[in-house]
Design an enzyme around this catalytic site. Structure first.
Site, PDB file in Angstrom:
ATOM      1  N   LEU A   5       0.840  -1.191   0.000  1.00 52.47           N
ATOM      2  CA  LEU A   5       0.000   0.000   0.000  1.00 52.47           C
ATOM      3  C   LEU A   5       0.883   1.253   0.000  1.00 52.47           C
ATOM      4  CD1 LEU A   5      -2.818   1.409   0.319  1.00 52.47           C
ATOM      5  CD2 LEU A   5      -2.572   1.123   2.786  1.00 52.47           C
ATOM      6  N   GLU A  59       1.973  -0.113  10.042  1.00 52.38           N
ATOM      7  CA  GLU A  59       0.544  -0.457  10.028  1.00 52.38           C
ATOM      8  C   GLU A  59      -0.312   0.685  10.557  1.00 52.38           C
ATOM      9  OE1 GLU A  59      -0.863  -4.360  10.674  1.00 52.38           O
ATOM     10  OE2 GLU A  59       1.080  -5.281  10.341  1.00 52.38           O
TER      11      GLU A  59
END
Lengths: 389, 263
Positions: free
Chosen positions: A134, A373
């Site tokens: 991502l 994260e």
């Protein structure tokens, strides 16, 4: 007191199978992973043999459903497992986390049955490894602002762009890649998730990043230059990729918190043992209130963190929304693990600063927890958004 | 072929143990109990036999324990055993080694077996009598201390560990075999194994089910009695030799060893 009168609506006891899972993993970590922790640190590699043992144990299929060859233990089971694995060095949890918690999880959450039937069994068996792509150089916390593009080209999509800091990017066979299919729509309908075979022509892996810690786990860039991905490899629906990414990260945050609890608990155990054995001023330092207070705070914070993780996991398994809890767990447990390892180092004094005790390694490995994260600042934004909506 | 592995739950080897001064029994409830480490080798060997033999070979776990002993049974099932039987009854408390073997033999007759595998001993009592005693009760051959085991048709052949090497011993089945630590490397219960274990059957057996004679078990039936117990004293400090040169040091150590008749 009439204790029997109190209605019992809460049960904090783990089920028998989860207790067995916990004790088996503790034994596995102690016998198989601890002995090679230093080797992993020095060589920056997890030995093949250890990965094979993790595979035999079934660790690569931990959070996935049984129909695809996973362990079918649910989010609570996964968190209990990650808590135990958190006692090992971070290299192992990162390898598993990149694969289970996010890489393959994106497909497990939103992928079509066809896609899952095709890929999940090998992923659960650990024969194939997944990673999650991502982040980009220009889009870290601002993940909606990614620029990797996916252009329709017949039956396929052509991917162009650069993903960076991709954990296991050097060894993974597949990646969940998030790319822009409609620049006008942005995160609301413009981003799509793709399941990408990393051996596709047009995909290049960058050199290993040089990091502060987490040796044995590697991150690198993934560079896409007209990489063709078949349209059937779209995870979920076109335009729903950002949602898939967010749902995946919600799951990852709980288990990340569980790993923090495990590593912090291990640091506390080491600190207690050291404080009882280290003699200064004619007494073990455990007799000093200054040290006792540090231990007391560490234990209290671990207790809080563990209960948050278990509650969040229970919510996830009950099918309730748990985005806010996941963000709270990630924020609190990562800060807690960083604080606890700092106190462990303080108790160990000069010895803790030396390589031999493993404390300095844990100290360096912990720092990333508040960053990856989703940084802890992003977690606060998520929590606040939930509170104010 | 039906392979039965007799296992025991024992107090965690690392735990500090205490005795009840009244009953002179080990305080088992205070300590975490684990599967007797020696039994893990027997379970592993049974699973390997099953893998080699294939067909309708099954592995059954047999244990005699209070209710919470079911934990060790679950571990064995998690490793891959097919099912389990457990004898649990308050009247069993206080049974000695002979009574244990008697009850296990009765249970074995009740559930049936072709091959019984045991660890050589338990880490708590360390008597090492049970495997042979079970065989005696069952009137079948006992092949003990196997460091290698092979099943050929309806016979079993082992390499029996002896001080100077090994002896090859064989017998027809049914038989009881105890296996040593070196025979294999026990597997961990895999995650799938653990999750699958809850679907496996654990048959609970009462003393009536197996037809036990109450006079032969418990404290009343015990052939041995614990008269007293004493904690192991702290080990005395070793002798320290200080020498200015290596030769002198070596001499001192040599003299010490000679005096102790160690060499």
């Amino acid at each position: 007191m009439a204790m029997t009168q109190v209605p019992q609506s809460l049960n904090f006891e783990l089920s028998d199978d989860l207790k067995l899972l916990k004790s088996s993993l503790r034994e596995f970590v102690e016998k198989e992973l601890w002995p090679i922790a230093e080797q992993v640190e020095e060589t920056d590699e997890i030995p093949r043999g250890a990965i094979d043992k993790m595979r035999e144990m079934g660790l690569f299929g931990l959070p996935f459903s049984e129909e695809y060859g996973g362990a079918g233990i649910g989010e609570l089971g996964y968190c209990v497992a990650l808590e135990e694995l958190g006692r090992a060095s971070a290299a192992f949890t990162n390898l598993l986390g990149a694969h289970c918690s996010i890489g393959a999880m994106a497909m497990h959450i939103d992928g079509s049955k066809e896609l899952k039937d095709r890929f999940m069994p090998a992923l659960c068996a650990g024969d194939k490894l997944a990673c999650f792509a991502l982040s980009e150089p220009g889009a870290g916390s601002d993940a909606a602002n990614i620029s990797t593009s996916a252009r329709r080209d017949g039956d396929a999509y052509s991917l162009n762009g650069v993903k960076h800091f991709i954990t296991s990017g050097d060894v993974a066979d597949y990646a969940s890649v998030f790319a822009v299919t409609d620049p006008k729509l942005g995160a609301r309908g413009g981003i799509t998730a793709f399941w990408v075979d990393l051996n596709t022509p047009g995909v290049t892996r960058g050199p290993k990043d040089r990091k502060m810690g987490l040796f044995g786990s590697h991150t690198c860039e993934l560079i896409f230059q007209d990489a063709k991905v078949p349209a059937e490899n779209i995870i979920g629906k076109v335009g729903f990729g950002f949602l898939t990414a967010m749902k995946t990260l919600d799951m990852g945050r709980l288990s990340l918190g569980a790993g923090c609890v495990g590593s912090a608990a291990f640091m506390l155990e080491k600190s207690i043992a050291y404080a009882k054995e280290r003699v200064q001023f004619g007494k073990p330092i455990a007799a000093k209130q200054a040290v006792q207070f540090m231990l007391a705070d560490m234990a209290t914070e671990i207790y809080a963190g563990r209960n948050m993780v278990y509650h969040g996991a229970w919510k996830a398994d009950s099918g309730e929304r748990f985005s806010m809890e996941a963000a709270m767990v990630k924020r609190y447990c990562s800060d807690m693990a960083i604080h606890v390892v700092d106190r462990a180092l303080q108790i160990h004094g000069g010895s803790g600063f030396m390589k031999e005790t493993g404390i300095e390694r844990a100290y360096r490995d912990a720092r990333i927890l508040a960053i990856y994260e989703g940084t802890n600042e992003i977690q606060r934004m998520i929590i606040a958004e939930e509170l104010l909506k | 072929m039906k392979i039965v592995v007799a296992v025991k739950q024992v107090p965690d080897t690392n735990a500090e143990k205490t005795f009840d001064p009244q009953t002179k029994r080990l305080n088992r409830s205070a300590i975490e109990n684990v599967l007797n480490p020696f039994d893990e080798y027997a379970i592993e060997e049974a699973l390997r036999c099953k893998e080699t033999l294939g067909g309708d070979t099954t592995v059954t776990i047999l244990t005699m324990a209070p209710q919470r002993g079911v934990d060790v049974v679950r571990k064995a099932l998690g490793m891959g055993a097919d099912n389990a039987a457990m004898i649990s009854d308050d009247a069993i408390g206080g049974s000695d080694t002979m009574a244990t073997a008697y009850l296990l033999a009765l249970a074995l007759k009740h559930i049936g077996f072709d091959l019984v595998l045991c660890g050589t001993q338990s880490t708590d009592a360390t008597n090492g009598i049970v495997p042979a005693a079970i065989a005696e009760h069952l009137r079948v051959p006992a092949l003990t201390y196997a460091k290698k085991l092979e099943i050929k048709a309806s016979a079993v052949e082992i390499q029996r560990e002896v001080e100077t090497g090994y002896a090859r011993v064989g017998s027809q089945l049914p038989a009881v075999v105890s296996v040593t630590k070196g025979i294999n490397e026990p597997r961990y219960p895999t995650l799938k194994g653990i999750m699958g274990a809850k679907k496996k059957e654990i048959t609970m057996l009462t003393l009536a089910d197996i037809g036990a004679d109450l006079a032969r078990i418990g404290e009343a039936g015990a052939k041995t009695q614990v008269e007293s117990f004493t904690p192991v004293g702290a080990r005395a400090r070793g002798e320290v030799f200080v020498a200015s040169d290596p030769k002198e040091g070596a001499r001192k150590i040599l003299d010490f060893l000679i005096a102790k008749k160690a060499i």
